[in-house]
Design an enzyme around this catalytic site. Structure first.
Site, PDB file in Angstrom:
ATOM      1  N   LYS A 559      42.288  13.871  71.737  1.00 23.67           N
ATOM      2  CA  LYS A 559      42.697  13.187  72.966  1.00 23.67           C
ATOM      3  C   LYS A 559      43.644  14.038  73.819  1.00 23.67           C
ATOM      4  O   LYS A 559      43.609  13.951  75.053  1.00 23.67           O
ATOM      5  CB  LYS A 559      43.355  11.851  72.641  1.00 23.67           C
ATOM      6  CG  LYS A 559      42.377  10.796  72.132  1.00 23.67           C
ATOM      7  CD  LYS A 559      43.068   9.447  71.952  1.00 23.67           C
ATOM      8  CE  LYS A 559      42.082   8.392  71.492  1.00 23.67           C
ATOM      9  NZ  LYS A 559      42.715   7.054  71.351  1.00 23.67           N
ATOM     10  N   ASN A 580      40.985   9.513  76.654  1.00 21.37           N
ATOM     11  CA  ASN A 580      39.978   8.977  75.725  1.00 21.37           C
ATOM     12  C   ASN A 580      38.633   8.745  76.411  1.00 21.37           C
ATOM     13  O   ASN A 580      37.708   8.240  75.781  1.00 21.37           O
ATOM     14  CB  ASN A 580      40.474   7.681  75.082  1.00 21.37           C
ATOM     15  CG  ASN A 580      40.363   6.484  76.002  1.00 21.37           C
ATOM     16  OD1 ASN A 580      40.454   6.613  77.227  1.00 21.37           O
ATOM     17  ND2 ASN A 580      40.166   5.306  75.429  1.00 21.37           N
ATOM     18  N   GLY A 639      55.021   3.181  65.422  1.00 18.92           N
ATOM     19  CA  GLY A 639      54.232   4.399  65.470  1.00 18.92           C
ATOM     20  C   GLY A 639      54.696   5.280  66.620  1.00 18.92           C
ATOM     21  O   GLY A 639      55.438   4.825  67.511  1.00 18.92           O
ATOM     22  N   GLY A 641      52.341   8.106  67.741  1.00 18.14           N
ATOM     23  CA  GLY A 641      51.235   8.982  68.088  1.00 18.14           C
ATOM     24  C   GLY A 641      50.655   8.675  69.455  1.00 18.14           C
ATOM     25  O   GLY A 641      51.315   8.087  70.325  1.00 18.14           O
TER      26      GLY A 641
END
Length: 825
Positions: A559, A580, A639, A641
């Site tokens: 990505k 994406n 998270g 990421g």
């Protein structure tokens, strides 16, 4: 209506013990309840963005609930006359009336209303009380309506009676009919708030989303009368494509009324591939059967419009079948037609069709008060055939522009196949001419005219197969469905079958092929979507050079790597730092203008990010009204990421002020926070000052702050509200398909007194520890959303980027669930 309005006494306060028989004897209506003769609206519908909004209506219509929804959405304060009366007088209405008499009560009521309106010109939602129908109260509200929205809220008889309970249906009906002319005369907008059936599960358990549909419908209406955008996921590129008449190959679904009682509920369950719904109102809708436009006709139009809007959430085009049936256009017909048009504007429809031959005065008066409604001036030749090279057609385009219309629509029945080529040439000539600012739509009708309908540029007419018999005569009997139109475009080689796919190093088990292929099939498109599993980006270079490639979905770990390959990138993807979705641009380097569904060499490669859109939609659709985003709303992202970046951006775009990040590696969380701080989107909560957004961005300056939670054992910061939005963005599956991570959260982090929404973006395994934990808290107001909902939520926008057509979201959801079940057997 006479000056003596019985409604203040007849409308009970919540503490009233007055019997229905007493009210009925003392306060019977003094005017014909069905009479309704609207004059030309006096109000120019252009308001300040922070102008206060007033709601009027009888009790039982849901005024208080709608006011709370509006105040929360717009971040306005709320003033309810019921509460204000008690605060000012120290007495309930019934008690005050009993102690001081009706005359003094009426004086106090209207004085309170006058002060509420005059003292709160901005940033306030005002629920007007019974004083609005007193003579002096009417004057105050009407004056307020000269530069503020005043919304008359109506409801079905059963809903009002169910709320009041103390009266029979006859009494409630009499009050409704007596009040309507007065309340319509002092308001400039009208909203129908239907009673919705409550399921057994909603009755037996706490359901935080019970009012979600009410909220969605009313916010949609508010967006139609204010400058607020309804679409929170609208990108810079998609803003140019918002209006159907600005996009190529858009469709309008023609629905001649009346339809069956179950039609709208059935349509709600299906995918509507059209870009707009056109309601063709019958002759009865202008009241000619009762010697003129009246309250019954007004109620009919209001209820039909709101039913269509609520069940489709698409742009609505309101039009009349009048001049197809009554070509003589008598004075009575013209008068009723004009009054019906004025009433239509009260509903704030997206489009209103006006007969072009009515003359300049009619159209210009409508355009002067149209607000955000777009006027379509239309003309249909039903008797005299005219060649499309005739100057009469270009003259009508000029007239429409002179009158102030936004769109002009011309049509006539085709006599030869060649007429289809002639009308297309006419449309292209008009729309590319610098002499005409109005958008031109023109097509032929009849069986020979079908080609011009599916090959047209904007709002091509299509039908629902269930309505073929209903519309089998006149202009609409030979129309195609949208799937038939798509099939015709591809089988005649006007459009081409293309190849799409998902690219990554572990996509063999991806559900995207099942989802997109189902969408293509449902839409009548011959495209194919495949999985491309490769360890590096090398093979992608060959794919993007293929003239038959329509687009690619990109997944981990590429990505961020594909940023170096794109020529054009969306503003959102550049901020998030991840792509994406890839789309080859073949006719223009602008994604908004480039033609899709065509084979050919690529001029540029466009990159976008739809993950944040999917996250936004999941939050918006599952966040209960009580947890609507406010200044103190807090969100937690687990998270750090690529998906966490998309989630953080989505939350900032939604207006969440306090965003917390938790990650096992604090260093990655710090890097995420630093990225958005550097981009000027969010500022660190522990740092003074505020970053400035990119000057090229059209988004308003974001006031969000970002903080880091280093440990799960940490207590929640005391100065900040507990989170009501939680997004988990961590991988949960190991190579053996087992859950390898404990995604559960500390109970104290899930202690919001009103619950909230939790998104688990991973859909493997089906139930993670976090999902189990949240589902055990459903009775506390928490809503769990799994990754199977997120995939089609982002895929919807991806499909629209690939094809420039509306996505069949229901078919996509069904395909994802079915494919997931098959893979987990």
């Amino acid at each position: 209506m006479t000056e003596t309005i019985p409604l203040p006494e007849c409308l009970p306060s919540r503490d009233s013990n007055t019997s229905s028989s007493q009210c009925s004897r003392e306060h019977s209506p003094s005017a014909d309840p069905a009479s309704y003769s609207p004059s030309t609206p006096r109000w120019i519908r252009a308001y300040r963005s922070d102008a206060s909004i007033a709601l009027v209506g009888i009790r039982g219509t849901g005024l208080s609930t709608l006011a709370i929804i509006a105040a929360s959405c717009l971040n306005f304060k709320l003033l309810d006359a019921d509460h204000q009366f008690f605060q000012v007088t120290g007495l309930s209405r019934a008690k005050y009336r009993s102690e001081h008499g009706h005359a003094q009560y009426s004086h106090a009521e209207t004085a309170l209303l006058r002060s509420m309106l005059s003292d709160n010109p901005t940033k306030t939602i005002i629920v007007c009380g019974p004083g609005a129908v007193e003579p002096s109260g009417r004057t105050s509200v009407a004056n307020f309506a000269s530069d503020h929205p005043v919304i008359y809220v109506t409801r079905d008889l059963q809903g009002v009676q169910g709320y009041l309970r103390v009266w029979d249906a006859v009494t409630v009906s009499r009050i409704q009919k007596a009040s309507a002319p007065v309340l319509r005369s002092i308001s400039n907008y009208e909203y129908y708030n239907p009673t919705r059936a409550v399921s057994a599960s909603e009755q037996s358990a706490r359901n935080p989303l019970a009012l979600k549909q009410v909220e969605k419908d009313f916010l949609q209406f508010l967006c139609s009368i204010t400058e607020r955008s309804e679409n929170t996921t609208q990108t810079q590129e998609s803003q140019q494509l918002t209006l159907p008449e600005n996009r190529r190959l858009t469709y309008g679904l023609i629905i001649p009324l009346p339809v069956s009682d179950t039609y709208w509920s059935e349509l709600r369950k299906e995918d509507i591939l059209a870009d707009a719904i056109e309601l063709l109102l019958p002759l009865s809708a202008i009241g000619l059967e009762r010697d003129g436009f009246d309250g019954l006709a007004a109620d009919y139009i209001t209820q039909q419009y709101c039913a269509a809007k609520s069940n489709t959430h698409l742009p609505i085009i309101l039009g009349f079948r009048l001049f197809e049936q009554h070509s003589s256009s008598s004075d009575q017909v013209k008068e009723g037609y004009l009054e019906a048009l004025y009433h239509c504007l009260r509903l704030a429809p997206d489009y209103l069709c006006v007969d072009l031959l009515q003359g300049p005065e009619t159209i210009q008066r409508l355009t002067a008060i149209k607000g955000r409604t777009r006027i379509i001036a239309e003309c249909t030749e039903s008797k005299n055939y005219r060649d499309w090279t005739s100057p009469i057609w270009s003259e009508r385009v000029t007239l429409a522009g002179t009158y102030g219309a936004d769109v002009v629509r011309l049509r006539q029945e085709a006599s030869t196949i060649a007429d289809n080529f002639a009308v297309r040439h006419f449309v292209d000539k008009m729309n590319t001419s610098s002499e005409h600012k109005v958008t031109v739509i023109a097509y032929n009708t009849g069986r020979l005219g079908r080609m011009s309908q599916y090959c047209g540029t904007h709002l091509n007419p299509v039908t629902d197969s269930r309505l073929r018999d209903h519309s089998a005569s006149g202009l609409y009997g030979s129309m195609l469905t949208i799937q038939q139109s798509h099939n015709a475009l591809y089988t005649s080689y006007i459009l081409d079958a293309l190849c799409f796919g998902i690219y990554g190093n572990n996509v063999a088990q991806s559900l995207s092929p099942a989802m997109h292929n189902a969408a293509f099939q449902r839409s009548g498109m011959p495209h194919v979507y495949k999985a491309f599993q490769y360890p590096t980006l090398q093979e992608m270079l060959n794919l993007i050079s293929d003239p038959r490639l329509g687009g690619l979905s990109v997944t981990a770990p590429f990505k961020s790597q594909v940023l170096s390959l794109v020529d054009e990138i969306s503003h959102e993807a550049s901020i998030i730092g991840a792509i994406n979705t890839l789309v080859p641009l073949r006719s223009d380097k602008d994604i908004a203008k480039s033609t899709r569904n065509r084979v050919g060499p690529s001029l540029a490669l466009y990159g976008d990010n739809t993950d944040w859109i999917g996250i936004t939609n999941c939050v918006v659709n599952n966040l209960s009204p009580i947890n609507a985003i406010k200044r103190r709303t807090t969100a937690l992202v687990v998270g750090a990421g690529g998906m966490a970046r998309a989630a953080t951006y989505a939350l900032a775009r939604l207006g969440v002020r306090n965003i917390f990040i938790h990650n096992r590696s604090p260093g990655r969380a710090e890097a995420l926070a630093e990225h958005f701080t550097r981009c000027g989107v969010i500022r660190r909560a522990d740092m003074p000052g505020r970053s400035c957004p990119d000057k090229d961005s059209n988004h308003e300056a974001m006031a969000s702050t970002i903080s880091i939670l280093t440990e799960k054992t940490a207590s929640w910061p005391e100065a900040v509200d507990l989170p009501t939005i939680i997004v988990s963005c961590i991988a949960t599956q190991d190579l053996n398909g087992q859950c390898s991570v404990d995604t559960s959260l500390p109970p104290l982090w899930l202690a919001s007194p009103t619950g909230g929404v939790v998104l688990e973006l991973s859909y493997a395994p089906p139930e993670t520890p976090l999902l189990k934990q949240v589902r055990s808290l459903e009775d506390q107001g928490w809503v769990a959303v799994d990754g199977l909902q997120m995939l089609p939520a982002q895929g919807k926008r991806q499909f629209e980027l690939f094809t420039s057509c509306r996505a069949p979201i229901k078919a996509m959801r069904e395909a994802v669930l079915k494919a997931h079940q098959q893979k987990n057997r």
